[in-house]
Design an enzyme around this catalytic site. Structure first.
Site, mmCIF file in Angstrom:
data_model
loop_
_atom_site.group_PDB
_atom_site.id
_atom_site.type_symbol
_atom_site.label_atom_id
_atom_site.label_comp_id
_atom_site.label_asym_id
_atom_site.label_seq_id
_atom_site.Cartn_x
_atom_site.Cartn_y
_atom_site.Cartn_z
ATOM 1 N N LEU A 83 51.188 -6.882 31.129
ATOM 2 C CA LEU A 83 52.647 -6.947 32.094
ATOM 3 C C LEU A 83 52.190 -7.547 32.954
ATOM 4 O O LEU A 83 53.103 -7.601 34.593
ATOM 5 C CB LEU A 83 52.054 -6.115 32.356
ATOM 6 C CG LEU A 83 52.422 -4.991 30.661
ATOM 7 C CD1 LEU A 83 51.895 -2.673 31.609
ATOM 8 C CD2 LEU A 83 53.695 -4.899 30.163
ATOM 9 N N ASP A 133 50.274 -9.624 21.308
ATOM 10 C CA ASP A 133 49.229 -10.582 23.332
ATOM 11 C C ASP A 133 50.817 -11.316 23.669
ATOM 12 O O ASP A 133 50.665 -12.120 23.724
ATOM 13 C CB ASP A 133 48.515 -11.558 21.992
ATOM 14 C CG ASP A 133 47.667 -11.979 22.997
ATOM 15 O OD1 ASP A 133 47.985 -11.712 24.163
ATOM 16 O OD2 ASP A 133 46.903 -13.347 22.571
ATOM 17 N N HIS A 188 54.901 -15.133 30.699
ATOM 18 C CA HIS A 188 54.653 -17.261 31.502
ATOM 19 C C HIS A 188 56.285 -17.090 32.467
ATOM 20 O O HIS A 188 57.176 -17.395 31.619
ATOM 21 C CB HIS A 188 53.753 -18.158 30.920
ATOM 22 C CG HIS A 188 52.861 -17.887 30.876
ATOM 23 N ND1 HIS A 188 51.862 -17.439 31.649
ATOM 24 C CD2 HIS A 188 52.000 -18.071 30.472
ATOM 25 C CE1 HIS A 188 50.517 -17.285 31.172
ATOM 26 N NE2 HIS A 188 50.689 -17.579 29.408
ATOM 27 N N PHE A 218 48.355 -20.830 28.454
ATOM 28 C CA PHE A 218 48.050 -19.668 26.858
ATOM 29 C C PHE A 218 49.178 -18.748 27.046
ATOM 30 O O PHE A 218 49.007 -18.227 27.468
ATOM 31 C CB PHE A 218 47.048 -19.905 26.828
ATOM 32 C CG PHE A 218 45.724 -20.959 26.296
ATOM 33 C CD1 PHE A 218 45.693 -21.585 25.499
ATOM 34 C CD2 PHE A 218 45.806 -21.345 27.559
ATOM 35 C CE1 PHE A 218 45.129 -22.738 25.596
ATOM 36 C CE2 PHE A 218 44.397 -21.912 27.568
ATOM 37 C CZ PHE A 218 43.893 -23.049 26.408
HETATM 38 C C1 NCD Z 1 46.743 -14.449 27.803
HETATM 39 C C2 NCD Z 1 47.126 -14.369 28.794
HETATM 40 O O1 NCD Z 1 48.272 -15.501 29.329
HETATM 41 O O2 NCD Z 1 46.900 -13.435 29.361
HETATM 42 N N1 NCD Z 1 46.815 -16.037 26.743
HETATM 43 C C3 NCD Z 1 46.974 -15.594 25.203
HETATM 44 O O3 NCD Z 1 47.371 -16.972 25.631
HETATM 45 N N2 NCD Z 1 46.863 -14.934 24.666
HETATM 46 C C4 NCD Z 1 44.917 -14.671 27.777
HETATM 47 C C5 NCD Z 1 43.845 -14.753 26.499
HETATM 48 O O4 NCD Z 1 43.490 -13.988 25.600
HETATM 49 O O5 NCD Z 1 43.500 -15.998 26.679
HETATM 50 ZN ZN ZN Z 2 42.752 -13.161 23.799
HETATM 51 ZN ZN ZN Z 3 46.078 -11.336 25.523
#
Ligand code: NCD
Ligand code: ZN
Ligand code: ZN
Ligand code: ZN
Length: 384
Positions: free
Chosen positions: A21, A263, A267, A281
C-alpha cells in the site's frame, strides 16, 4: 434506486493476502485510500498489506495507523502484516505480542528474506505461540541462502528432486525444515520456480504446516516478455520459463499452491521509465487479478468458478484466520458481482490505483467486477 444484478455472478468478497500500500512514506506511489479503492474495484473486500513502507511497519503504532486509516475510508478491510525484524534488517525480532494485539495478522520481511536461520527459527517459535503465520520472502536469489545452514545441509535434509540445482529454492527448503522443527505455520510468498513447487508439494506430503500463494503474472507470463516490455516486465521474483509457469499452474490445480495473491506493487510511470536496469520491481494487480484468472482458467474450462472463488477468498480467510469466504461478514453483506458475459479491455486510465504498471495493459478480459459490497456498503459500482 433499483440496481439490476441479472446476468451477473455473485462471489464472496475476494481476499488478497499480499498487497503493497506504500503508506506511510511513499504516498506518491499509492495511499491507503487509493489502494483500498483499487481493491474495491477489483472485487477485494479484505487485503493484507506488506510492511516494506518507510518507515517499516515494525511497531504497533503503524499497524494501528494502517487499520484505522483504512476503516475511515471504508473501501476494504486492511489486515497489516508486520515486519519480522526491526527495520527488516534481519537481526532483532519485533514485538510479536504487541503487533498481534494491534491487529497484525502475520509477520514478513517481504522484499528482503531473513538470512539468519537462527533468527528465522526464533521468529517461528514466537509466531507459533501466537498462532500467526510467518510469511517468507523465499526464492530470493540475492541471498546466500540459508544462514547457519548451507545449501548442502538443506539438500541433504530435504531430498527433493531439483533442489540442488536451484539456488533460489534453498531459502524455501530451509524454511520448510524450520517449520517442521518448530511446528509453526510458514506461508510462502509469490512462488515461481518449478523446484519451489516441488519442495512445497513434498513438505505438504510430510504434513509440515506450509501454505503458499502464487501471483497471476507467474501463472500467465514468462521471461521472454522482458525482451518486448523491458521494465514493464520487471518484477521480483522474476518472470520465469514456460516450464516454471506450467509447474505453477499444476501446483494451483493440485492444491500445492493454496491461494492467489496479486503482490500489488505500485510504482509511478517515471520510476518504471528508468528502464530495465534502474527501474523498480513490481506490477499493480488488484484491478486485473480476478478477470485475468477468470478468463485464463475458468472461461477456458480448466478450473471451476467455485474453485477460483475458493482460492481467492476462502483459502486466504482460512489460513490467515480472517472472516470471509462467504457472501457475508459478521452479518453484513460482503460480496462482488462479476460480469462473465462481456469482454472488456484493461484500461489503465480507469484504475483507482495510482499505479499504472501492469504488463497486462489493453488485454481483453471477461469477469470484471460490476459491484462490490464491503460490510453492507456499496464501495464500487461500475455504472457502464
Ligand atoms: C515489491 C515492492 O515493490 O514492494 N516488488 C515486487 O516486485 N514484488 C518488493 C519485493 O517483493 O521485492
Ligand atoms: Zn516479495
Ligand atoms: Zn511483495
Ligand atoms: Zn493454516
Amino acid at each position: 434506486e433499483v440496481i439490476d444484478l441479472r446476468g451477473l455472478h455473485v462471489l464472496p468478497g475476494l481476499i488478497d493476502p499480499h498487497v503493497h500500500l506504500r503508506e506511510p512514506g511513499q504516498t506518491h506511489k499509492e495511499t491507503i485510500e487509493t489502494g483500498t479503492m483499487a481493491a474495491a474495484a477489483g472485487g477485494f473486500t479484505q487485503i493484507c498489506c506488506m510492511p516494506n513502507t518507510s518507515p517499516i511497519v515494525d511497531s504497533s503504532e503503524w499497524v494501528t495507523f494502517i487499520r484505522t486509516t483504512a476503516d475511515r475510508f471504508g473501501y476494504a478491510t486492511v489486515h497489516p502484516i508486520a515486519a519480522i525484524t526491526k527495520g527488516s534488517k534481519g537481526e532483532e525480532l519485533t514485538d510479536f505480542d504487541a503487533l498481534k494485539k494491534a491487529g497484525a495478522v502475520g509477520f514478513s520481511d517481504d522484499g528482503r528474506g531473513v538470512q539468519s536461520a537462527r533468527v528465522m527459527r526464533d521468529a517461528l517459535m514466537a509466531a507459533k505461540l501466537l498462532d500467526l503465520p510467518i510469511i517468507v520472502h523465499a526464492e530470493d536469489e540475492t541471498l546466500s541462502g540459508a544462514g547457519c545452514m548451507n545449501a548442502g545441509d538443506v539438500a541433504q535434509q530435504l531430498q527433493v528432486p531439483g533442489i540442488l540445482s536451484s539456488a533460489e529454492t534453498v531459502m524455501i527448503a530451509r524454511d520448510v525444515i524450520l517449520a517442521q522443527e518448530t511446528g509453526a505455520h510458514v506461508h510462502m510468498c509469490h512462488v515461481s520456480p518449478e523446484a519451489a513447487v516441488s519442495v512445497i508439494r513434498y513438505a505438504k506430503q510430510q504434513h509440515v504446516h506450509v501454505t503458499a500463494e502464487v501471483t497471476p503474472h507467474h501463472l500467465l507470463l514468462t521471461d521472454e516478455l522482458v525482451l518486448t516490455l523491458g521494465a514493464q516486465a520487471k518484477v521480483n521474483p522474476p518472470l520465469r520459463s514456460e516450464a516454471d509457469r506450467a509447474a505453477c499452474v499444476r501446483g494451483l490445480l493440485d492444491g500445492t499452491l493454496d491461494m492467489v495473491a496479486t503482490d500489488h506493487a505500485p510504482h509511478t510511470e517515471e520510476e518504471k521509465a528508468r528502464g530495465l536496469v534502474s527501474g523498480p520491481f513490481g506490477f499493480v494487480g488488484l484491478e486485473v487479478s480476478f478477470p485475468l484468472l477468470y478468463t485464463a482458467f475458468v472461461k477456458s474450462g480448466i478450473l471451476s468458478l467455485e474453485k477460483l472463488a475458493y482460492m481467492m477468498s476462502t483459502a486466504p480467510a482460512k489460513h490467515f484466520h480472517l472472516p470471509g469466504g462467504r457472501i457475508e461478514v459478521g452479518g453484513l453483506a460482503d460480496f462482488v458481482a462479476v460480469d462473465i458475459a462481456h469482454e472488456r479491455r484493461v484500461d489503465v486510465a480507469r484504475f483507482r490505483s495510482k499505479g499504472r504498471n501492469t504488463p497486462f495493459v489493453n488485454r481483453m478480459l471477461y469477469g470484471f467486477p460490476v459491484m462490490t459490497i464491503h460490510r453492507g456498503q456499496t464501495v464500487f459500482l461500475d455504472a457502464q
